[in-house]
Design a protein around this motif. Structure first.
Motif, short mmCIF file in Angstrom:
data_model
loop_
_atom_site.label_atom_id
_atom_site.label_comp_id
_atom_site.label_asym_id
_atom_site.label_seq_id
_atom_site.Cartn_x
_atom_site.Cartn_y
_atom_site.Cartn_z
N GLY A 26 0.83 -1.20 0.00
CA GLY A 26 0.00 0.00 0.00
C GLY A 26 0.86 1.24 0.00
N SER A 27 0.23 2.37 0.24
CA SER A 27 0.92 3.65 0.22
C SER A 27 1.12 4.15 1.65
CB SER A 27 0.11 4.67 -0.58
OG SER A 27 0.73 5.93 -0.57
N PHE A 28 2.37 4.41 2.03
CA PHE A 28 2.65 4.91 3.37
C PHE A 28 4.00 5.60 3.39
CE2 PHE A 28 5.48 1.35 3.96
CZ PHE A 28 4.84 0.28 3.36
N PHE A 29 4.27 6.30 4.49
CA PHE A 29 5.51 7.06 4.60
C PHE A 29 6.65 6.18 5.09
CE2 PHE A 29 8.17 10.64 4.98
CZ PHE A 29 8.77 10.63 6.22
N SER A 30 6.44 5.47 6.21
CA SER A 30 7.48 4.59 6.72
C SER A 30 6.90 3.59 7.71
CB SER A 30 8.60 5.37 7.40
OG SER A 30 8.14 5.95 8.61
N ILE A 31 7.64 2.52 7.91
CA ILE A 31 7.28 1.51 8.91
C ILE A 31 8.25 1.63 10.07
CG2 ILE A 31 6.95 -0.93 9.39
CD1 ILE A 31 6.56 -1.37 6.40
N VAL A 32 7.75 1.76 11.26
CA VAL A 32 8.61 1.89 12.43
C VAL A 32 8.83 0.50 13.02
CG1 VAL A 32 8.95 3.06 14.62
CG2 VAL A 32 7.70 4.19 12.79
N ASP A 33 8.05 0.12 13.99
CA ASP A 33 8.22 -1.18 14.61
C ASP A 33 7.41 -2.25 13.89
OD1 ASP A 33 8.01 0.50 17.77
OD2 ASP A 33 9.79 -0.01 16.61
N MET A 34 7.97 -3.45 13.84
CA MET A 34 7.24 -4.61 13.35
C MET A 34 7.36 -5.71 14.40
SD MET A 34 8.25 -4.68 9.29
CE MET A 34 6.76 -5.57 8.81
N ALA A 97 2.41 -4.09 12.67
CA ALA A 97 3.37 -3.07 12.27
C ALA A 97 2.81 -1.68 12.59
CB ALA A 97 3.65 -3.17 10.77
N ARG A 98 3.68 -0.83 13.06
CA ARG A 98 3.32 0.57 13.28
C ARG A 98 3.79 1.34 12.05
NH1 ARG A 98 3.54 3.29 18.95
NH2 ARG A 98 1.67 1.99 18.97
N ILE A 99 2.82 1.89 11.34
CA ILE A 99 3.11 2.50 10.04
C ILE A 99 2.69 3.96 10.03
CG2 ILE A 99 2.57 2.40 7.57
CD1 ILE A 99 2.25 -0.60 7.84
N TYR A 100 3.61 4.80 9.58
CA TYR A 100 3.32 6.22 9.44
C TYR A 100 2.78 6.50 8.05
CZ TYR A 100 5.31 7.86 13.83
OH TYR A 100 5.53 8.12 15.15
N SER A 101 1.61 7.11 8.00
CA SER A 101 1.03 7.51 6.71
C SER A 101 1.65 8.84 6.25
CB SER A 101 -0.48 7.65 6.81
OG SER A 101 -0.84 8.56 7.84
N ASN A 102 2.14 9.62 7.20
CA ASN A 102 2.88 10.85 6.91
C ASN A 102 3.84 11.08 8.06
OD1 ASN A 102 1.42 12.27 9.03
ND2 ASN A 102 -0.31 12.31 7.59
N VAL A 103 4.46 12.22 8.14
CA VAL A 103 5.48 12.46 9.16
C VAL A 103 4.89 12.45 10.57
CG1 VAL A 103 7.18 14.12 9.99
CG2 VAL A 103 6.88 13.78 7.55
N TYR A 104 3.61 12.75 10.69
CA TYR A 104 3.03 12.98 12.01
C TYR A 104 2.11 11.88 12.51
CZ TYR A 104 4.46 17.67 10.65
OH TYR A 104 5.17 18.74 10.22
N PHE A 105 1.52 11.11 11.63
CA PHE A 105 0.43 10.23 12.02
C PHE A 105 0.76 8.76 11.76
CE2 PHE A 105 -3.77 9.32 13.24
CZ PHE A 105 -4.27 8.35 12.40
#
Length: 120
Positions: A26-34, A97-105
């Motif tokens: 999908g479309s997302f900014f970044s993945i932090v923890d998995m 997974a904790r995924i950021y959709s943008n820099v803030y969320f």
């Protein structure tokens, strides 16, 4: 639409090995923890292992020395190598997974689960 797709579960004899994969699409900014969690029959879901974007790992005591969690950030995928499997490892395994959709969320996403059965 972000999705986590798990694969690699199945039936294995005690002492055997399995490798689970969890791929984010999908479309997302970044993945932090998995991480991986599991839910044995009739029990609550429990932590198996987590890994940060910088590859810092954390394992449940019950799997230390037997399971190894790794990730490939370029493929947005985490891998759980499970060795020396025991009947007590039988459970439905879920990727998170904790995924950021943008820099803030950010949002926590879960996979659909994959069954691991350890039995002779």
């Amino acid at each position: 639409q972000v999705q986590l797709v798990e694969s690699g579960g199945g039936l294995v004899q005690p002492g055997g090995s399995l490798r689970l994969s969890c791929a984010a699409s999908g479309s997302f900014f970044s993945i932090v923890d998995m991480g991986w969690y599991r839910q044995p029959p009739g029990k609550q879901r429990e932590l198996v292992a987590t890994i940060s974007r910088g590859d810092n790992t954390n394992y449940a005591d019950s799997v230390k020395g037997r399971f190894t969690l790794s990730r490939d950030n370029g493929k947005n995928t985490a891998y759980l190598q499970m060795n020396s499997l025991k009947p007590d490892d039988t459970a439905v395994y879920y990727c998170k997974a904790r995924i950021y959709s943008n820099v803030y969320f950010s949002t926590d996403y879960w996979g659909q689960g994959t069954q691991v059965t350890v039995s002779s």
